[in-house]
Design a protein around this motif. Structure first.
Motif, PDB file in Angstrom:
ATOM      1  N   GLN A 200      40.198  46.121 110.676  1.00 66.27           N
ATOM      2  CA  GLN A 200      39.118  46.869 110.034  1.00 66.27           C
ATOM      3  C   GLN A 200      39.273  46.889 108.522  1.00 66.27           C
ATOM      4  N   ARG A 201      38.222  47.363 107.890  1.00 67.33           N
ATOM      5  CA  ARG A 201      38.296  47.538 106.443  1.00 67.33           C
ATOM      6  C   ARG A 201      39.323  48.610 106.120  1.00 67.33           C
ATOM      7  N   ASP A 202      39.835  48.541 104.925  1.00 68.39           N
ATOM      8  CA  ASP A 202      40.949  49.406 104.553  1.00 68.39           C
ATOM      9  C   ASP A 202      40.661  50.893 104.731  1.00 68.39           C
ATOM     10  N   GLU A 203      39.403  51.273 104.552  1.00 64.78           N
ATOM     11  CA  GLU A 203      39.100  52.706 104.649  1.00 64.78           C
ATOM     12  C   GLU A 203      39.309  53.250 106.068  1.00 64.78           C
ATOM     13  N   HIS A 204      39.339  52.319 107.052  1.00 68.31           N
ATOM     14  CA  HIS A 204      39.552  52.751 108.438  1.00 68.31           C
ATOM     15  C   HIS A 204      41.001  52.556 108.895  1.00 68.31           C
ATOM     16  N   CYS A 205      41.846  52.025 108.005  1.00 72.71           N
ATOM     17  CA  CYS A 205      43.200  51.637 108.428  1.00 72.71           C
ATOM     18  C   CYS A 205      44.237  52.730 108.168  1.00 72.71           C
ATOM     19  N   VAL A 206      45.363  52.574 108.880  1.00 69.31           N
ATOM     20  CA  VAL A 206      46.537  53.411 108.619  1.00 69.31           C
ATOM     21  C   VAL A 206      47.622  52.459 108.107  1.00 69.31           C
ATOM     22  N   PHE A 207      48.215  52.801 106.956  1.00 66.66           N
ATOM     23  CA  PHE A 207      49.259  51.950 106.372  1.00 66.66           C
ATOM     24  C   PHE A 207      50.606  52.634 106.574  1.00 66.66           C
ATOM     25  N   ILE A 208      51.550  51.902 107.209  1.00 63.94           N
ATOM     26  CA  ILE A 208      52.886  52.480 107.404  1.00 63.94           C
ATOM     27  C   ILE A 208      53.927  51.485 106.881  1.00 63.94           C
ATOM     28  N   PRO A 209      55.174  51.913 106.622  1.00 60.06           N
ATOM     29  CA  PRO A 209      56.202  50.971 106.158  1.00 60.06           C
ATOM     30  C   PRO A 209      56.417  49.884 107.208  1.00 60.06           C
ATOM     31  N   TRP A 210      56.555  48.635 106.729  1.00 64.16           N
ATOM     32  CA  TRP A 210      56.691  47.529 107.689  1.00 64.16           C
ATOM     33  C   TRP A 210      57.962  47.655 108.498  1.00 64.16           C
ATOM     34  N   THR A 211      58.990  48.260 107.902  1.00 64.51           N
ATOM     35  CA  THR A 211      60.263  48.433 108.611  1.00 64.51           C
ATOM     36  C   THR A 211      60.082  49.367 109.800  1.00 64.51           C
ATOM     37  N   THR A 212      59.326  50.420 109.568  1.00 63.00           N
ATOM     38  CA  THR A 212      59.051  51.385 110.629  1.00 63.00           C
ATOM     39  C   THR A 212      58.262  50.702 111.746  1.00 63.00           C
ATOM     40  N   TYR A 213      57.245  49.919 111.293  1.00 66.50           N
ATOM     41  CA  TYR A 213      56.374  49.222 112.244  1.00 66.50           C
ATOM     42  C   TYR A 213      57.194  48.297 113.144  1.00 66.50           C
ATOM     43  N   SER A 214      58.040  47.524 112.498  1.00 65.59           N
ATOM     44  CA  SER A 214      58.828  46.539 113.210  1.00 65.59           C
ATOM     45  C   SER A 214      59.806  47.222 114.185  1.00 65.59           C
ATOM     46  N   ALA A 215      60.421  48.298 113.733  1.00 67.90           N
ATOM     47  CA  ALA A 215      61.393  49.000 114.577  1.00 67.90           C
ATOM     48  C   ALA A 215      60.741  49.670 115.777  1.00 67.90           C
ATOM     49  N   LEU A 216      59.570  50.284 115.519  1.00 66.35           N
ATOM     50  CA  LEU A 216      58.923  51.032 116.599  1.00 66.35           C
ATOM     51  C   LEU A 216      58.179  50.144 117.578  1.00 66.35           C
ATOM     52  N   PHE A 217      57.515  49.102 117.060  1.00 64.86           N
ATOM     53  CA  PHE A 217      56.665  48.306 117.952  1.00 64.86           C
ATOM     54  C   PHE A 217      57.296  46.960 118.302  1.00 64.86           C
ATOM     55  N   GLY A 218      58.475  46.679 117.745  1.00 64.93           N
ATOM     56  CA  GLY A 218      59.240  45.512 118.144  1.00 64.93           C
ATOM     57  C   GLY A 218      58.757  44.179 117.601  1.00 64.93           C
ATOM     58  N   ASP A 219      57.844  44.174 116.599  1.00 66.36           N
ATOM     59  CA  ASP A 219      57.357  42.894 116.059  1.00 66.36           C
ATOM     60  C   ASP A 219      58.402  42.286 115.127  1.00 66.36           C
ATOM     61  N   LYS A 220      58.671  40.994 115.345  1.00 71.74           N
ATOM     62  CA  LYS A 220      59.644  40.305 114.493  1.00 71.74           C
ATOM     63  C   LYS A 220      58.948  39.422 113.461  1.00 71.74           C
ATOM     64  N   TYR A 221      57.784  38.896 113.862  1.00 70.30           N
ATOM     65  CA  TYR A 221      57.116  37.915 112.995  1.00 70.30           C
ATOM     66  C   TYR A 221      55.856  38.519 112.379  1.00 70.30           C
ATOM     67  N   ILE A 222      55.691  38.205 111.112  1.00 66.70           N
ATOM     68  CA  ILE A 222      54.567  38.808 110.384  1.00 66.70           C
ATOM     69  C   ILE A 222      53.232  38.228 110.839  1.00 66.70           C
ATOM     70  N   GLY A 223      52.178  38.989 110.656  1.00 60.01           N
ATOM     71  CA  GLY A 223      50.836  38.522 111.024  1.00 60.01           C
ATOM     72  C   GLY A 223      50.250  37.664 109.913  1.00 60.01           C
ATOM     73  N   SER A 224      50.475  38.066 108.670  1.00 50.99           N
ATOM     74  CA  SER A 224      49.962  37.299 107.538  1.00 50.99           C
ATOM     75  C   SER A 224      50.710  37.723 106.302  1.00 50.99           C
ATOM     76  N   PHE A 225      50.624  36.870 105.287  1.00 54.17           N
ATOM     77  CA  PHE A 225      51.202  37.293 104.010  1.00 54.17           C
ATOM     78  C   PHE A 225      50.234  36.972 102.878  1.00 54.17           C
ATOM     79  N   ILE A 226      50.448  37.645 101.779  1.00 51.46           N
ATOM     80  CA  ILE A 226      49.568  37.452 100.623  1.00 51.46           C
ATOM     81  C   ILE A 226      50.428  37.332  99.374  1.00 51.46           C
TER      82      ILE A 226
END
Lengths: 408, 223
Positions: A200-226
């Motif tokens: 979604q557009r940023d106004e609808h998003c929740v931004f959290i630290p990537w470290t937290t995201y990775s630890a809690l949801f188990g993702d190892k590989y990034i979705g995209s980079f900029i």
């Protein structure tokens, strides 16, 4: 001397009030059109650029996909996997990159009291906010400590904040993402965003630290980079360097365009700028044509005036006027009409711009105003028209034969 | 003052060329009052235009105060007209929308005379022609004689040494004409050179010398 010059100039203009006012109105109308068109043109351009930059500013997005070429003995069709560490390393190794960031993205369940929604959650870095213009309006954005300590904190988009909290203060409250508690540390400042990627557009998003995201949801590989190039013009070269670097690390050929799907936003920005420049030139031209019609009016009226005043010109030449005196007299008269008409047009345009109910159209056209650029452009056009329309009659007047003129 | 040698003027009208002046030689001394007479088409106007630096001759030499002006360009001639020559026309040739004051001021606007001096000179000249109290009137509010006096004042604006008058009394009644001629006599007495075109013998009688023109030739010079 100058005083006499202007006194005579205005007397000449006053002698034919109807004619003068009609000529004035022609030029005034043209100027009005030019100023209004330029004001709207530049406002629309600015507003669109602003909305366009809602997604971020001068950056390149890349999505790891699957290889379509064999690479060093590896078959094609392999998924490209990039870890956060690879991206951080690339950001440090490749010269010319100003900022680099990455994200994990997924749609997740978010709850606050009775409000329960499915929105995009982005696990991001500190730099991410700078590149994507995610700026905290209340509270603060994520910082290095949040990332290092894997804090359960979040920054909310302004729209989701409204959905969850309504009128309530959000900063300091706790929300639940997939049932896990997060403290709201900031709410994004409202921004206009017309384009977007991944979710979604940023106004609808929740931004959290990537470290937290990775630890809690188990993702190892990034979705995209900029990343943002230090110099926008170098974006192509940097993309190549990124492909080469990551290709050698993650096992894909730098020529395999589909292994890393790249979206060069700087290119859009460049073409967007060019488009709006062209758009403004186009509007300026249309306005100039209207003004040109006014200028033609001035020129033809002045030719009539020269014709009518042949005798006067003859008398002046006889008593010692030089060609340039006559040239200046008529040139100044044309220019005075053009400038006065221009001034009236400016005034009218300023009044109209002030009277427009701007709030209703602001989202689309921004705030049309007579900014210095518009003013300078309009004055340049006006002067050009004034000089062109004044020169012809003035030259004709100056080339009058005094003997024939006196016979009239 | 004026020394012309073999002045010719040829007008080219398509393929036909018309010789208006066929070798005029003329000498006018400083302070002289000379009348030029002759029938229509004799070349009077052409001669006056050349003397007045409004036109240039096709051939010959013309010295005005020892300067050969025959080769001058337009702006140089403008300066001569402005500084050395004052014109008085039959139909006055005043600017219709300008006041008497402004009309007298006009020649001074083309040589950059400062405002204060200009004002002083205009009033001095209007005083001389007796029109100070009518300075704010436009030509249409003045009689023919008054208009011609304004024109004379204008001709004197830059204190020229040569006055050229083209039928100065042609459009005014004879009594006023005599007053105007009185002014010319006065100007001559001040040391100015006067050249006057006229048809009227009684007017020509005011001058010291009469020149006759016929078909572009100078036919007679009466002392």
């Amino acid at each position: 001397m100058i005083l006499t010059f202007f006194r005579n100039l205005f007397r000449d203009l006053r002698r034919q009030p109807l004619r003068t006012s009609l000529t004035l109105s022609g030029v005034g109308w043209g100027t009005f059109a030019v100023v209004l068109l330029l004001a709207f043109g530049s406002a629309v351009g600015k507003q669109n650029m602003k909305s366009f930059r809602g997604v971020g500013q001068g950056f390149v997005i890349a999505f790891p996909m699957s290889t379509t070429l064999p690479y060093q003995g590896l078959p094609k069709g392999r998924r490209v996997r990039l870890t956060p560490e690879e991206i951080i390393l690339a950001g440090q190794k490749i010269a010319g990159i100003k900022r680099m960031a990455f994200e994990f993205t997924a749609t997740r369940r978010i709850r606050y009291r009775r409000e329960d929604v499915l929105n995009t959650v982005r696990g991001v870095t500190v730099e991410y906010g700078d590149i994507r213009n995610v700026i905290a309006g209340e509270g603060r954005y994520l910082n290095g400590t949040d990332i290092a300590l894997k804090r359960r904190v979040c920054v909310l988009g302004n729209a989701i904040t409204k959905n969850l909290f309504h009128e309530e203060e959000a900063v300091g409250r706790t929300i639940f993402i997939e049932g896990l508690p997060f403290t709201v540390i900031g709410v994004m400042k409202k921004k206009i965003q017309t384009s977007n990627f991944s979710g979604q557009r940023d106004e609808h998003c929740v931004f959290i630290p990537w470290t937290t995201y990775s630890a809690l949801f188990g993702d190892k590989y990034i979705g995209s980079f900029i990343f943002q190039p230090e110099n926008i013009a170098a974006s192509k070269r940097l993309i190549r360097l990124v492909r080469e670097h990551l290709g050698s690390r993650a096992g894909f050929s730098p020529d395999d365009k589909d292994a890393l799907f790249v979206w060069d936003w700087t290119e859009f920005e460049k073409s967007f700028s060019i488009f709006f420049l062209a758009f403004n030139i186009f509007l300026g031209l249309i306005g100039s044509f209207t003004l040109l019609v006014g200028g033609v009016g001035v020129a033809s009226i002045m030719l009539v005036v020269v014709e009518e005043r042949t005798k006067e010109i003859g008398i002046k030449l006889a008593v010692g006027a030089k060609r340039r005196h006559i040239l200046w007299q008529f040139f100044a008269e044309s220019l005075a009409i053009v400038l006065m008409g221009g001034w009236l047009g400016f005034l009218l345009a300023a009044l109209v711009l002030r009277a427009i109910p701007i709030e209703k159209i602001r989202e689309y056209v921004g705030i049309p105003e007579i900014n210095p650029a518009v003013g300078v452009a309009a004055i340049m056009i006006l002067l050009a028209i004034g000089v062109i329309s004044g020169m012809m009659p003035a030259r004709r007047a100056a080339s009058t034969n005094p003997i024939e003129a006196l016979r009239k | 003052m004026i020394e012309m040698k073999d002045i010719r003027k040829v007008y080219q009208m398509g393929k036909v060329s018309l010789e208006a002046l066929k070798g005029i030689s003329l000498r006018v001394e400083p302070g002289e009052f000379v009348s030029i007479m002759g029938p229509s088409g004799s070349g009077k106007s052409t001669l006056m235009n050349i003397i007045g630096c409004l036109d240039t001759p096709t051939g010959g030499s013309y010295f005005l105060e020892e300067k050969n002006v025959a080769g001058f360009n337009f702006d140089q001639l403008s300066s001569i007209r402005n500084q050395k020559i004052g014109f008085v026309f039959q139909n006055f040739n005043l600017l219709p929308y300008a006041t008497a004051y402004e009309n007298v001021e006009l020649p001074m606007l083309f040589n950059g005379k400062p405002g204060k001096k200009r004002r002083q000179r205009v009033l001095e000249l209007l005083e001389m022609v007796g029109l100070v109290d009518r300075q704010a009137h436009r030509p249409t509010e003045l009689s023919g004689g008054e208009q011609q006096r304004v024109a004379i004042a204008r001709a004197l604006a830059n204190d020229p040494s040569l006055i050229l008058a083209d039928e100065p009394t042609g459009n005014i009644d004879s009594k006023t004409g005599q007053e105007i001629m009185g002014l010319f006599v006065e100007l001559q007495r001040q040391g100015r050179t006067i050249l006057m075109v006229t048809h009227d013998m009684t007017i020509a009688a005011y001058s010291e010398r009469t020149i006759r023109l016929l078909d572009g030739h100078l036919v007679e010079a009466r002392q």
